[in-house]
Design a protein around this motif. Sequence first.
Motif, PDB file in Angstrom:
ATOM      1  N   CYS A 241     -12.238   6.620 -17.126  1.00  0.00           N
ATOM      2  CA  CYS A 241     -13.386   5.766 -16.772  1.00  0.00           C
ATOM      3  C   CYS A 241     -13.114   5.011 -15.480  1.00  0.00           C
ATOM      4  CB  CYS A 241     -13.649   4.750 -17.876  1.00  0.00           C
ATOM      5  SG  CYS A 241     -14.443   5.481 -19.302  1.00  0.00           S
ATOM      6  N   LYS A 242     -11.824   4.764 -15.209  1.00  0.00           N
ATOM      7  CA  LYS A 242     -11.450   4.086 -13.967  1.00  0.00           C
ATOM      8  C   LYS A 242     -10.276   4.852 -13.374  1.00  0.00           C
ATOM      9  CE  LYS A 242     -13.038  -0.569 -14.826  1.00  0.00           C
ATOM     10  NZ  LYS A 242     -13.879  -0.786 -13.644  1.00  0.00           N
ATOM     11  N   ARG A 243     -10.022   4.643 -12.107  1.00  0.00           N
ATOM     12  CA  ARG A 243      -8.885   5.295 -11.468  1.00  0.00           C
ATOM     13  C   ARG A 243      -7.599   4.881 -12.197  1.00  0.00           C
ATOM     14  NH1 ARG A 243      -7.753   8.882  -7.054  1.00  0.00           N
ATOM     15  NH2 ARG A 243      -5.682   8.411  -6.311  1.00  0.00           N
TER      16      ARG A 243
ATOM     17  N   ALA B  91      -6.978  -0.461  -8.192  1.00  0.00           N
ATOM     18  CA  ALA B  91      -5.824   0.247  -7.620  1.00  0.00           C
ATOM     19  C   ALA B  91      -5.217  -0.495  -6.431  1.00  0.00           C
ATOM     20  CB  ALA B  91      -6.248   1.650  -7.194  1.00  0.00           C
ATOM     21  N   THR B  92      -6.057  -1.169  -5.626  1.00  0.00           N
ATOM     22  CA  THR B  92      -5.549  -1.912  -4.475  1.00  0.00           C
ATOM     23  C   THR B  92      -4.814  -3.167  -4.939  1.00  0.00           C
ATOM     24  OG1 THR B  92      -7.352  -1.158  -3.051  1.00  0.00           O
ATOM     25  CG2 THR B  92      -6.259  -3.213  -2.419  1.00  0.00           C
ATOM     26  N   ALA B  93      -5.482  -3.942  -5.795  1.00  0.00           N
ATOM     27  CA  ALA B  93      -4.905  -5.220  -6.228  1.00  0.00           C
ATOM     28  C   ALA B  93      -3.537  -5.019  -6.870  1.00  0.00           C
ATOM     29  CB  ALA B  93      -5.855  -5.906  -7.206  1.00  0.00           C
TER      30      ALA B  93
ATOM     31  N   GLN C 237      -9.092 -11.641 -12.949  1.00  0.00           N
ATOM     32  CA  GLN C 237      -9.319 -10.316 -13.539  1.00  0.00           C
ATOM     33  C   GLN C 237     -10.669 -10.232 -14.248  1.00  0.00           C
ATOM     34  OE1 GLN C 237      -6.338  -7.920 -16.053  1.00  0.00           O
ATOM     35  NE2 GLN C 237      -7.570  -8.955 -17.609  1.00  0.00           N
ATOM     36  N   ARG C 238     -11.380  -9.139 -13.926  1.00  0.00           N
ATOM     37  CA  ARG C 238     -12.621  -8.879 -14.655  1.00  0.00           C
ATOM     38  C   ARG C 238     -12.349  -7.788 -15.707  1.00  0.00           C
ATOM     39  NH1 ARG C 238     -18.284  -7.844 -11.520  1.00  0.00           N
ATOM     40  NH2 ARG C 238     -17.500  -5.715 -11.351  1.00  0.00           N
ATOM     41  N   THR C 239     -11.767  -6.668 -15.254  1.00  0.00           N
ATOM     42  CA  THR C 239     -11.382  -5.599 -16.194  1.00  0.00           C
ATOM     43  C   THR C 239      -9.966  -5.152 -15.846  1.00  0.00           C
ATOM     44  OG1 THR C 239     -13.669  -4.835 -16.053  1.00  0.00           O
ATOM     45  CG2 THR C 239     -12.111  -3.356 -17.136  1.00  0.00           C
ATOM     46  N   PRO C 240      -9.061  -5.109 -16.824  1.00  0.00           N
ATOM     47  CA  PRO C 240      -7.698  -4.650 -16.491  1.00  0.00           C
ATOM     48  C   PRO C 240      -7.664  -3.163 -16.170  1.00  0.00           C
ATOM     49  CG  PRO C 240      -7.877  -5.265 -18.829  1.00  0.00           C
ATOM     50  CD  PRO C 240      -9.232  -5.470 -18.234  1.00  0.00           C
TER      51      PRO C 240
ATOM     52  N   ALA D 245       0.842  -1.206   0.000  1.00  0.00           N
ATOM     53  CA  ALA D 245       0.000   0.000   0.000  1.00  0.00           C
ATOM     54  C   ALA D 245       0.875   1.254   0.000  1.00  0.00           C
ATOM     55  CB  ALA D 245      -0.915   0.009   1.222  1.00  0.00           C
ATOM     56  N   GLN D 246       0.566   2.151  -0.884  1.00  0.00           N
ATOM     57  CA  GLN D 246       1.312   3.414  -1.012  1.00  0.00           C
ATOM     58  C   GLN D 246       0.332   4.489  -1.432  1.00  0.00           C
ATOM     59  OE1 GLN D 246       4.102   3.014  -4.202  1.00  0.00           O
ATOM     60  NE2 GLN D 246       5.797   2.472  -2.876  1.00  0.00           N
ATOM     61  N   CYS D 247       0.647   5.749  -1.132  1.00  0.00           N
ATOM     62  CA  CYS D 247      -0.230   6.776  -1.696  1.00  0.00           C
ATOM     63  C   CYS D 247       0.122   6.905  -3.170  1.00  0.00           C
ATOM     64  CB  CYS D 247      -0.107   8.111  -0.977  1.00  0.00           C
ATOM     65  SG  CYS D 247       1.487   8.868  -0.967  1.00  0.00           S
TER      66      CYS D 247
HETATM   67  P1  NDP Z   1     -11.906  -0.953  -7.218  1.00  0.00           P
HETATM   68  O1  NDP Z   1     -13.380  -0.837  -7.092  1.00  0.00           O
HETATM   69  O2  NDP Z   1     -11.179   0.049  -7.971  1.00  0.00           O
HETATM   70  O3  NDP Z   1     -11.540  -2.351  -7.840  1.00  0.00           O
HETATM   71  C1  NDP Z   1     -12.276  -3.512  -7.555  1.00  0.00           C
HETATM   72  C2  NDP Z   1     -11.806  -4.619  -8.450  1.00  0.00           C
HETATM   73  O4  NDP Z   1     -12.560  -5.784  -8.164  1.00  0.00           O
HETATM   74  C3  NDP Z   1     -12.032  -4.305  -9.933  1.00  0.00           C
HETATM   75  O5  NDP Z   1     -10.952  -4.786 -10.651  1.00  0.00           O
HETATM   76  C4  NDP Z   1     -13.302  -5.081 -10.222  1.00  0.00           C
HETATM   77  O6  NDP Z   1     -13.479  -5.403 -11.572  1.00  0.00           O
HETATM   78  C5  NDP Z   1     -13.054  -6.322  -9.393  1.00  0.00           C
HETATM   79  N1  NDP Z   1     -14.244  -7.120  -9.155  1.00  0.00           N
HETATM   80  C6  NDP Z   1     -15.419  -6.743  -8.625  1.00  0.00           C
HETATM   81  N2  NDP Z   1     -16.280  -7.779  -8.580  1.00  0.00           N
HETATM   82  C7  NDP Z   1     -15.626  -8.841  -9.093  1.00  0.00           C
HETATM   83  C8  NDP Z   1     -15.980 -10.199  -9.327  1.00  0.00           C
HETATM   84  N3  NDP Z   1     -17.200 -10.667  -9.077  1.00  0.00           N
HETATM   85  N4  NDP Z   1     -15.040 -11.027  -9.866  1.00  0.00           N
HETATM   86  C9  NDP Z   1     -13.821 -10.540 -10.181  1.00  0.00           C
HETATM   87  N5  NDP Z   1     -13.433  -9.266  -9.997  1.00  0.00           N
HETATM   88  C10 NDP Z   1     -14.336  -8.426  -9.456  1.00  0.00           C
HETATM   89  O7  NDP Z   1     -11.345  -1.069  -5.711  1.00  0.00           O
HETATM   90  P2  NDP Z   1      -9.875  -0.787  -5.170  1.00  0.00           P
HETATM   91  O8  NDP Z   1      -9.872  -1.168  -3.740  1.00  0.00           O
HETATM   92  O9  NDP Z   1      -8.874  -1.374  -6.052  1.00  0.00           O
HETATM   93  O10 NDP Z   1      -9.729   0.780  -5.283  1.00  0.00           O
HETATM   94  C11 NDP Z   1     -10.747   1.651  -4.786  1.00  0.00           C
HETATM   95  C12 NDP Z   1     -10.248   3.076  -4.747  1.00  0.00           C
HETATM   96  O11 NDP Z   1      -9.409   3.234  -3.633  1.00  0.00           O
HETATM   97  C13 NDP Z   1      -9.414   3.548  -5.907  1.00  0.00           C
HETATM   98  O12 NDP Z   1     -10.155   3.979  -6.982  1.00  0.00           O
HETATM   99  C14 NDP Z   1      -8.633   4.676  -5.308  1.00  0.00           C
HETATM  100  O13 NDP Z   1      -9.413   5.835  -5.299  1.00  0.00           O
HETATM  101  C15 NDP Z   1      -8.427   4.192  -3.908  1.00  0.00           C
HETATM  102  N6  NDP Z   1      -7.095   3.595  -3.774  1.00  0.00           N
HETATM  103  C16 NDP Z   1      -6.058   4.452  -3.676  1.00  0.00           C
HETATM  104  C17 NDP Z   1      -4.816   3.974  -3.516  1.00  0.00           C
HETATM  105  C18 NDP Z   1      -3.722   4.931  -3.356  1.00  0.00           C
HETATM  106  O14 NDP Z   1      -3.851   6.110  -3.238  1.00  0.00           O
HETATM  107  N7  NDP Z   1      -2.564   4.421  -3.338  1.00  0.00           N
HETATM  108  C19 NDP Z   1      -4.500   2.542  -3.479  1.00  0.00           C
HETATM  109  C20 NDP Z   1      -5.670   1.728  -3.572  1.00  0.00           C
HETATM  110  C21 NDP Z   1      -6.905   2.258  -3.719  1.00  0.00           C
HETATM  111  P3  NDP Z   1     -14.207  -4.365 -12.580  1.00  0.00           P
HETATM  112  O15 NDP Z   1     -13.186  -3.329 -12.889  1.00  0.00           O
HETATM  113  O16 NDP Z   1     -14.613  -5.183 -13.715  1.00  0.00           O
HETATM  114  O17 NDP Z   1     -15.369  -3.790 -11.822  1.00  0.00           O
END
Ligand code: NDP
Length: 598
Positions: A386-388, A251-253, A271-274, A112-114
């Motif tokens: 569209c995504k972060r 972003a977390t993964a 992976q669902r969406t890269p 985890a990092q900012c």
């Molecule tokens: P996200 O909502 O961005 O990602 C969730 C992931 O789970 C997506 O890849 C999504 O796929 C996938 N997913 C959901 N349902 C399923 C399923 N049924 N099967 C498989 N995959 C699935 O959450 P994050 O925790 O990654 O990030 C949230 C926010 O937190 C970020 O946008 C950011 O703002 C913040 N963040 C900031 C960080 C930082 O500053 N360093 C670090 C981490 C997070 P799909 O895309 O298809 O929906």
Amino acid sequence: MKKNDDLISDEELSGIRKKYQSERTKRLRSDGMSQFNFGTGDFSRFIDDPNQVDKNPRQALNDEVEVVIIGGGFGGLLTAANLYKLGIKDFRIIEQANDVGGTWYWNRFPGAQCDIESYIYMPLLEELGYIPSEKYASGHEILNHCQRIAKAYGVYKKGCFGTSVTELLWKEDIKKWAVKTDKNDSILCRYVCSSSGILNRPKLPNISGIKNFSGHAFHTSRWDYQYTGGSSAEPMENLKDKNVAIVGTGATAIQCIPKVAKDAKHLYVVQRTPSSIDVRNNCPTEENWKNSLQKGWQQERIENFNEAVSGRNIDKNLVQDAWTSVVEMTIEEIQKSGLPESEEDLDLLSEKIDYKKMSQIRDRVDKTVKKKKVAEALKPWYRQWCKRPCFHDEYLQTFNKENVTLIDTEGKGIEQIEMNDIVVNGKRYPVDCIIFATGFDFFPDINRRLQCKIIGQENNEISEKWKDGVSTLFGIHSQGFPNCFILGNKQSTATINFTHTLHEQAKHIAYVIHHSKSNNFESVNVESKAEEEWVKKILEQSSPLQALFPECTPGFYNNEGQNDFLKPQDGSIANTSEYFAILRSWRKEGSCRGLIFS
Ligand code: NDP
């Protein structure tokens, strides 16, 4: 517009639009947000706090403080710090978690990092004489900084942790708020400030069979180091004989996948969406730079970043990172193409520039990932905002490791969980542990986000007042809810560097409370006209992102493709600097225009 050979032609663009559209269609589902569970029923254990906490029940409080602050993340801490600086020290932060930190309390996952430069993201550096060790500090370092702020500004003195506020009730006869909590506390206060965060309730996919899984499973925001061993900084030795699945590639993964890949016997990435993965370029803080800093450097850097990402003219780009480079590229291309004459031309040009950026992102995948099929699957096909956007220099390389398998579900997600396996496209993968990196409830509905009942004058509930959209002055005050202040991004502004917004709002709130107290006022309310004018101003703004979302691939930004939640009134001031300037000049003017003190 002039011909610009560096950009895609109109014909090629139409092909790309079709590709983006087909990728979006693949992912659209009729169940929208109801595909997720938010830690209820069979999923309730997923939201338990895995950190060492004192589980002994405490005595319920029955007392009074000057200010109650809901939330111990950066918003709450900055409010406390600014009150403290003005001599108002009788405040109490009430926080669900067992310490301060908010996001950084919960998200202790490895890696985890900012993702905003730490010198501008971590507030109060100058005041506290602290310089982060890296350009992008670790979550651990940021959490320590939150604790540093809390200690410096007296937050722990009266802080109330492991506690959720359930109700705020305005008592007109005594001009105070009565605060109730889930620990049976009854607290009276003159002022209440709410900063309850925007991404704090974990969501899990409602996958059939999840409760039959015999292995271990947890959400990234509740990382179970007891199970994995190690810590955010040390190897997770218990994983060396484990097959692990990480579900999600947001972003977390992308931050924790390289760490788990290092330590696990085998890692399956579902992976669902890269995500789009741009260059990170993290580096240790340079001693020379650190020693050269002059008084006022942090505010200057914060504002410089905000100007840079807003595309405004600046003499020098101080931060120079991937966020500012996207904007620099946009400006460069606009200069080559000439200023668009119409809004349609501007939209078309932005789309072409976006395509150029996303092509660079896709080329980076090709250059980094050795197996062609895996590289293809890791390419994002949507517009960047569209995504972060994500930034990492080890994530893509991870897929070259022998012990890592990408399970590309082509937008469908996990199909089924069985006793010892996950099932995707009919194929079984045996796993010992499932880690859900599936994100958070974005609380598009402000009433759900506030998480407690707020009952103001004449017994009116804020949820009722706001049922068709938020109504405030500056996104902070709302008529009929005296002495109540809200921090966040509704009807305020949306900066990339969120702590910048929170800090400006905290300064404003501390100023108003200080003004009220030093003039012996008991309550501060909003003039209806001032609120109406602010709402009108918000409605006149059209955020380019709000226009983009309906065409975007589903995700939390667009309510999983169900765009109906976007109430125009819930928008914000598009020009972030304008919002900050409005608050600043309002304070400078000194008459507290639009507020009624009594
Ligand atoms: P996200 O909502 O961005 O990602 C969730 C992931 O789970 C997506 O890849 C999504 O796929 C996938 N997913 C959901 N349902 C399923 C399923 N049924 N099967 C498989 N995959 C699935 O959450 P994050 O925790 O990654 O990030 C949230 C926010 O937190 C970020 O946008 C950011 O703002 C913040 N963040 C900031 C960080 C930082 O500053 N360093 C670090 C981490 C997070 P799909 O895309 O298809 O929906």
